[in-house]
Design a protein around this motif. Structure first.
Motif, short mmCIF file in Angstrom:
data_model
loop_
_atom_site.label_atom_id
_atom_site.label_comp_id
_atom_site.label_asym_id
_atom_site.label_seq_id
_atom_site.Cartn_x
_atom_site.Cartn_y
_atom_site.Cartn_z
N ASN A 47 0.84 -1.20 0.00
CA ASN A 47 0.00 0.00 0.00
C ASN A 47 0.87 1.25 0.00
O ASN A 47 0.54 2.24 -0.67
CB ASN A 47 -0.91 0.01 1.23
N SER A 51 1.05 4.04 -2.95
CA SER A 51 0.87 5.46 -2.64
C SER A 51 2.03 6.29 -3.17
O SER A 51 1.83 7.36 -3.77
CB SER A 51 0.75 5.65 -1.12
N THR A 94 -2.30 9.11 3.00
CA THR A 94 -2.16 7.65 3.04
C THR A 94 -0.80 7.22 3.58
O THR A 94 -0.66 6.12 4.12
CB THR A 94 -2.36 7.03 1.64
N THR A 97 -1.83 6.97 7.20
CA THR A 97 -2.80 5.92 7.52
C THR A 97 -2.24 4.52 7.27
O THR A 97 -2.49 3.60 8.04
CB THR A 97 -4.10 6.11 6.70
N ALA A 132 -7.56 2.49 5.41
CA ALA A 132 -6.44 3.42 5.19
C ALA A 132 -6.70 4.33 4.00
O ALA A 132 -6.48 5.55 4.07
CB ALA A 132 -5.15 2.63 4.98
N TRP A 133 -7.19 3.75 2.90
CA TRP A 133 -7.44 4.54 1.70
C TRP A 133 -8.78 5.29 1.79
O TRP A 133 -8.90 6.43 1.30
CB TRP A 133 -7.43 3.64 0.46
N ALA A 136 -8.54 8.44 4.08
CA ALA A 136 -7.78 9.47 3.36
C ALA A 136 -8.64 10.11 2.26
O ALA A 136 -8.64 11.33 2.08
CB ALA A 136 -6.51 8.88 2.77
#
Length: 299
Positions: A47, A51, A94, A97, A132-133, A136
């Motif tokens: 992830n 990002s 992100t 997060t 997390a996404w 954000a």
């Protein structure tokens, strides 16, 4: 200041972008294709790589092309600037997060190892990733939504790439609500981010100090130090930008630090995790050594 070093700086940023893309794409492909790396820690790290790839790809190519143009030709449409600003803030948010959910993963692995597989199931991984996404996306969506509603009376953007502050400074209306939400957004994000890191690492430290298991302590030191280094690089890179905002006379340094915030963490993250991970090191060694060494050395 940077005009005197335009081509050396361009070359440095271009090489950094290529290296960063190769490493992040490479390590992501490696993790997804090798079943031995289908572990929560590595899948969550993907992830962070995604990002970094999205953030850098949407910012650096445009920035590099603008560096080769005269100032009068460095133009961007308003809606393109909004998309770039959204991507910029999504990338920054992100980063926090994703590192927060990675801290949770390390906490479970070290403080509750017997139930790690049960807790960090595929379902939990999906929930953590979506959270997390999703968080954000919502926070940044509201941030940019409040800015888009403003009427514009200016056209000049002084930052090297678009962000929320650059956009609402184009307006002559009151930006009080924008400042309040922006401040609240920053405080909530940093408080949650720093708080979760401090809380999880405090509990991990207590477990390590009370445990006589040398294997557990060694594992904790390796995995947690890696995560902490990545987090501190990201945090201090962002704090430098915030501090330089207080000193308008250092605007060139602030612009440079804003660009480095995109490049430095994205370049160092895969290196740090690649060096720390025994599985990744072993896989890379087997891939390159088996291809390059003469047959009499490989026996």
């Amino acid at each position: 200041m940077m005009l005197n070093f335009k081509y050396p700086v361009f070359f440095l940023f271009f090489i950094s972008y290529i290296v960063m893309m190769i490493m992040n794409v490479g390590i992501s492909v490696l993790i997804f294709t090798d079943k031995n790396l289908h572990q929560p820690m590595y899948l969550l790290f993907c992830n962070l790589s995604v990002s970094d790839i999205i953030g850098c790809t949407h910012i650096l190519p445009r920035l590099l092309s603008d560096m080769l143009r005269p100032p009068s030709e460095r133009l961007i449409s308003y809606y393109e600037c909004v998309v770039q600003a959204f991507t910029t803030h999504m990338f920054a948010t992100t980063s926090h997060t994703v590192l927060m959910i990675m801290a949770f993963d390390r906490y479970v692995a070290i403080c509750n190892p017997l139930r790690y597989s049960a807790i960090m199931s595929n379902k939990m991984l999906i929930k953590l990733t979506v959270s997390a996404w999703g968080v954000a996306f919502v926070l940044v969506g509201i941030l940019l939504g409040l800015t888009i509603r403003l009427n514009r009376c200016r056209t000049l953007i002084t930052n090297p790439f678009c962000d929320n502050a650059s956009l609402f400074k184009l307006s002559c209306e009151s930006v009080f609500i924008n400042n309040i939400y922006g401040l609240t957004f920053t405080v909530v994000l940093l408080t949650s981010s720093i708080g979760s890191i401090v809380l999880t690492y405090t509990k991990i430290t207590v477990v390590c100090l009370t445990s006589k298991n040398k294997s557990l302590n060694s594992k904790a030191l390796k995995t947690c130090s890696t995560h902490l280094i990545v987090y501190l690089i990201m945090l201090f890179s962002g704090m430098i930008i915030v501090m330089l905002h207080r000193f308008p006379q250092y605007s060139d340094y602030r612009k440079l630090s804003a660009i480095l915030f995109v490049i430095v963490p994205g370049t160092l993250n895969p290196i740090i995790y690649g060096i720390q991970s025994k599985e990744i090191r072993k896989l890379l060694f087997e891939m390159f050594w088996s291809k390059k060494c003469p047959s009499f050395f490989c026996l």
